[in-house]
Design a protein around this motif. Structure first.
Motif, PDB file in Angstrom:
ATOM      1  N   THR A  53      -3.245  -4.255  -7.257  1.00 49.81           N
ATOM      2  CA  THR A  53      -2.292  -3.139  -7.179  1.00 49.81           C
ATOM      3  C   THR A  53      -1.417  -3.165  -8.433  1.00 49.81           C
ATOM      4  OG1 THR A  53      -0.307  -4.163  -6.255  1.00 49.81           O
ATOM      5  CG2 THR A  53      -2.088  -3.688  -4.696  1.00 49.81           C
ATOM      6  N   MET A  79      -8.671  -0.446  -7.549  1.00 44.81           N
ATOM      7  CA  MET A  79      -7.232  -0.311  -7.747  1.00 44.81           C
ATOM      8  C   MET A  79      -6.795   1.143  -7.655  1.00 44.81           C
ATOM      9  SD  MET A  79      -5.387  -2.023 -10.963  1.00 44.81           S
ATOM     10  CE  MET A  79      -3.628  -2.116 -11.079  1.00 44.81           C
ATOM     11  N   THR A 100      -4.665   8.399  -6.439  1.00 46.08           N
ATOM     12  CA  THR A 100      -3.276   8.010  -6.161  1.00 46.08           C
ATOM     13  C   THR A 100      -2.526   9.025  -5.290  1.00 46.08           C
ATOM     14  OG1 THR A 100      -2.650   9.135  -8.190  1.00 46.08           O
ATOM     15  CG2 THR A 100      -2.967   6.752  -8.321  1.00 46.08           C
ATOM     16  N   CYS A 127       0.917  -1.256   2.042  1.00 51.41           N
ATOM     17  CA  CYS A 127      -0.270  -2.120   2.045  1.00 51.41           C
ATOM     18  C   CYS A 127      -1.514  -1.353   2.484  1.00 51.41           C
ATOM     19  CB  CYS A 127      -0.075  -3.306   2.979  1.00 51.41           C
ATOM     20  SG  CYS A 127       0.944  -4.622   2.308  1.00 51.41           S
ATOM     21  N   LEU A 130      -2.508   0.751  -0.619  1.00 52.59           N
ATOM     22  CA  LEU A 130      -2.861   0.040  -1.854  1.00 52.59           C
ATOM     23  C   LEU A 130      -3.839  -1.111  -1.651  1.00 52.59           C
ATOM     24  CD1 LEU A 130       0.564  -0.111  -3.760  1.00 52.59           C
ATOM     25  CD2 LEU A 130      -1.227   1.639  -3.842  1.00 52.59           C
ATOM     26  N   LYS A 131      -3.945  -1.587  -0.415  1.00 49.33           N
ATOM     27  CA  LYS A 131      -4.835  -2.740  -0.196  1.00 49.33           C
ATOM     28  C   LYS A 131      -5.939  -2.445   0.824  1.00 49.33           C
ATOM     29  CE  LYS A 131      -1.697  -6.484  -1.433  1.00 49.33           C
ATOM     30  NZ  LYS A 131      -1.034  -7.718  -0.964  1.00 49.33           N
ATOM     31  N   CYS A 207       1.680  -9.165  -4.181  1.00 47.02           N
ATOM     32  CA  CYS A 207       2.364  -8.312  -5.137  1.00 47.02           C
ATOM     33  C   CYS A 207       3.691  -8.971  -5.528  1.00 47.02           C
ATOM     34  CB  CYS A 207       2.612  -6.937  -4.523  1.00 47.02           C
ATOM     35  SG  CYS A 207       1.108  -5.992  -4.226  1.00 47.02           S
TER      36      CYS A 207
END
Ligand code: SF4
Length: 241
Positions: A53, A79, A100, A127, A130-131, A207
């Motif tokens: 990230t 990513m 995004t 999370c 982004l994960k 992160c």
């Protein structure tokens, strides 16, 4: 510890034999590096992927690049970002940039309403975007994955099994029973260079915004001083397929 190493390799052997469409998730933390090292002794060409990230420390990007070259890992990085980060540019690394829009809209709304970042107000959602969602994309062409989860890392990791089946997706946790001390012994005896943040006192790396030093258990520095303290980003708790 030798018995644990032998058992870990047997689990990996079982996984790569029975699930040819398999890869290792690597965060480039200490447990990931031990898992990757073990797995490559079983299958030197096993696929490695990493979900990064924009909030990861720059040292994680640098360490990823260093170990990717040193171990010839051919890591695929997933990513959420507008473009390949500067740290990864000009590198032979395969970086898959993911959209995004959803993250930006949520983050913008939170910022407008509260003046704070999404990770401060709703780390679960941060999370997820982004994960967890990028990990789902990494899983699309896989039947199984291997990771470095250990059951003494924290309160949320005590009840995992070495082989899990979640919705038909197999996850193998070959170092599940390794202790923190055993991880460091493995790293020292194999002369593996660890991520530099361990030298600062960190015991679990995520992160930069959500990792801190200290705590009774290894993961207690994650999301410190929030309701998510010592918790999970979701990739080990949610269905990925
Ligand atoms: S660890 Fe923090 S910054 Fe990273 S994805 Fe989760 S909430 Fe967001």
């Amino acid at each position: 510890m030798e018995d644990k190493i032998k058992h870990a390799k047997e689990l990996i052997e079982f996984a790569v034999t029975n699930y040819p469409r398999i890869a290792i998730a690597c965060s480039f933390g200490k447990d990931s590096m031990v898992t990757v090292h073990l797995a490559r002794e079983v299958d030197p060409n096993i696929k490695v992927f990493s979900v990064m990230t924009l909030y990861k420390p720059k040292e994680t990007f640098e360490y990823l690049k260093l170990m990717n070259v040193r171990w010839n890992l051919n890591t695929t990085v997933y990513m959420v970002a507008d473009s390949i980060p500067h740290a990864f540019q000009g590198d032979s690394l395969e970086v898959r940039i993911l959209p995004t829009a959803e993250f930006n809209i949520n983050a913008f709304q939170v910022k407008t309403q509260t003046g704070k970042e999404l990770y401060e107000v709703d780390p679960d959602e941060c999370c997820r975007l982004l994960k967890v969602e990028p990990t789902k994309i990494a899983m699309k062409n896989l039947d199984a994955w291997i990771c470095g989860l250990r059951n003494t890392e924290g309160r949320t990791r005590e009840d995992y099994q070495e082989i899990e089946n979640k919705g038909g997706l197999i996850k193998v946790n070959p170092i599940l029973t390794f202790t923190e001390a055993e991880i460091w012994r493995y790293i020292a005896t194999r002369d593996i260079e660890p991520h530099p943040w361990y030298g600062k006192g960190y015991r679990s790396l995520g992160c930069e915004t959500c990792s801190d030093i200290g705590g009774e258990l290894e993961r207690d520095g994650r999301w410190k001083n929030t309701s998510k303290c010592g918790g999970e980003c979701g990739i080990h708790t949610q269905r990925l397929k």
